[in-house]
Scaffold this motif. Structure first.
Motif, PDB file in Angstrom:
ATOM      1  N   THR A   3       0.846  -1.188   0.000  1.00 15.96           N
ATOM      2  CA  THR A   3       0.000   0.000   0.000  1.00 15.96           C
ATOM      3  C   THR A   3       0.883   1.239   0.000  1.00 15.96           C
ATOM      4  O   THR A   3       1.928   1.261   0.652  1.00 15.96           O
ATOM      5  CB  THR A   3      -0.905   0.019   1.253  1.00 15.96           C
ATOM      6  N   THR A   4       0.461   2.274  -0.716  1.00 17.45           N
ATOM      7  CA  THR A   4       1.119   3.577  -0.660  1.00 17.45           C
ATOM      8  C   THR A   4       0.187   4.534   0.059  1.00 17.45           C
ATOM      9  O   THR A   4      -0.974   4.709  -0.338  1.00 17.45           O
ATOM     10  CB  THR A   4       1.433   4.113  -2.068  1.00 17.45           C
ATOM     11  N   TYR A   5       0.692   5.134   1.136  1.00 15.68           N
ATOM     12  CA  TYR A   5      -0.051   6.136   1.897  1.00 15.68           C
ATOM     13  C   TYR A   5       0.482   7.501   1.491  1.00 15.68           C
ATOM     14  O   TYR A   5       1.668   7.785   1.672  1.00 15.68           O
ATOM     15  CB  TYR A   5       0.148   5.932   3.401  1.00 15.68           C
ATOM     16  N   VAL A   7       0.602  11.450   2.097  1.00 13.41           N
ATOM     17  CA  VAL A   7       0.334  12.347   3.229  1.00 13.41           C
ATOM     18  C   VAL A   7       0.687  13.794   2.889  1.00 13.41           C
ATOM     19  O   VAL A   7       1.540  14.057   2.041  1.00 13.41           O
ATOM     20  CB  VAL A   7       1.088  11.889   4.498  1.00 13.41           C
ATOM     21  N   GLU A  12      -1.348  13.241   9.245  1.00 19.20           N
ATOM     22  CA  GLU A  12      -1.483  12.160   8.263  1.00 19.20           C
ATOM     23  C   GLU A  12      -0.228  11.293   8.231  1.00 19.20           C
ATOM     24  O   GLU A  12      -0.316  10.066   8.090  1.00 19.20           O
ATOM     25  CB  GLU A  12      -1.747  12.735   6.868  1.00 19.20           C
ATOM     26  N   ALA A  16      -0.187   7.314   8.940  1.00 21.57           N
ATOM     27  CA  ALA A  16       0.317   6.376   7.922  1.00 21.57           C
ATOM     28  C   ALA A  16       1.397   5.467   8.496  1.00 21.57           C
ATOM     29  O   ALA A  16       1.419   4.268   8.220  1.00 21.57           O
ATOM     30  CB  ALA A  16       0.841   7.142   6.714  1.00 21.57           C
ATOM     31  N   ALA A  20       1.349   1.405   8.339  1.00 24.11           N
ATOM     32  CA  ALA A  20       2.256   0.785   7.363  1.00 24.11           C
ATOM     33  C   ALA A  20       2.784  -0.564   7.838  1.00 24.11           C
ATOM     34  O   ALA A  20       3.127  -0.736   9.007  1.00 24.11           O
ATOM     35  CB  ALA A  20       3.418   1.727   7.071  1.00 24.11           C
ATOM     36  N   ASP A  24       5.149  -1.490   2.391  1.00 22.05           N
ATOM     37  CA  ASP A  24       4.382  -0.265   2.159  1.00 22.05           C
ATOM     38  C   ASP A  24       5.285   0.945   1.981  1.00 22.05           C
ATOM     39  O   ASP A  24       6.432   0.967   2.424  1.00 22.05           O
ATOM     40  CB  ASP A  24       3.420   0.009   3.324  1.00 22.05           C
ATOM     41  N   VAL A  26       5.257   5.272   2.438  1.00 26.32           N
ATOM     42  CA  VAL A  26       4.624   6.501   2.909  1.00 26.32           C
ATOM     43  C   VAL A  26       5.187   7.612   2.040  1.00 26.32           C
ATOM     44  O   VAL A  26       6.381   7.900   2.073  1.00 26.32           O
ATOM     45  CB  VAL A  26       4.897   6.757   4.408  1.00 26.32           C
TER      46      VAL A  26
END
Length: 135
Positions: A3-5, A7, A12, A16, A20, A24, A26
């Motif tokens: 997953t890519t968060y 911010v 945020e 994240a 994570a 992942d 961030v």
């Protein structure tokens, strides 16, 4: 599946990092992520995550300069000062294996990046400035 968060601010960013897991990313948009007094701004304790900024315009900023009433460059100031407060701690504390930090600037901390129990750290296109110690 990784997953890519993405911010845009400190709230945020901290959320994240709490979510994570290994693999992942961030992704920090350009901007200044300001942190006040504390042991460190970011504690990276999850193996295999990537912290990626948008280049020099992505800044992790502490309060070392303000906390020590420094006007001018930290390196010049440090040559003449008898004592200082290190309350700003570290910009990033790495406590896990396989961390990648790239495309950002860390400034105004006592230490830019501290290393704990970690192996396989990658630092790419990171500028550390206005600190007592870089890494």
């Amino acid at each position: 599946m990784a997953t890519t968060y993405t911010v845009n601010d400190v709230t945020e960013l901290n959320a994240a990092l709490g979510l994570a897991v290994t693999g992942d990313t961030v992704d920090l948009h350009a901007g200044t992520y300001s942190f006040g007094d504390g042991a460190q701004a970011l504690n990276l304790a999850t193996a295999g995550i990537t912290i990626e900024g948008a280049g020099p315009g992505t800044i992790i900023e502490g309060n070392f300069i303000a906390g020590n009433s420094i006007s001018g460059d930290v390196d010049v100031w440090a040559q003449t000062v008898a004592a200082y407060t290190g309350a700003s701690g570290a910009g990033i504390s790495v406590q896990a294996n396989g961390i990648t930090i790239k495309d950002l600037t860390i400034t105004s901390f006592n230490v830019g990046i501290t290393l704990g129990n970690s192996d396989g750290l990658t630092i790419d296109n990171v500028t550390i400035s206005e600190t007592i110690s870089g890494i």
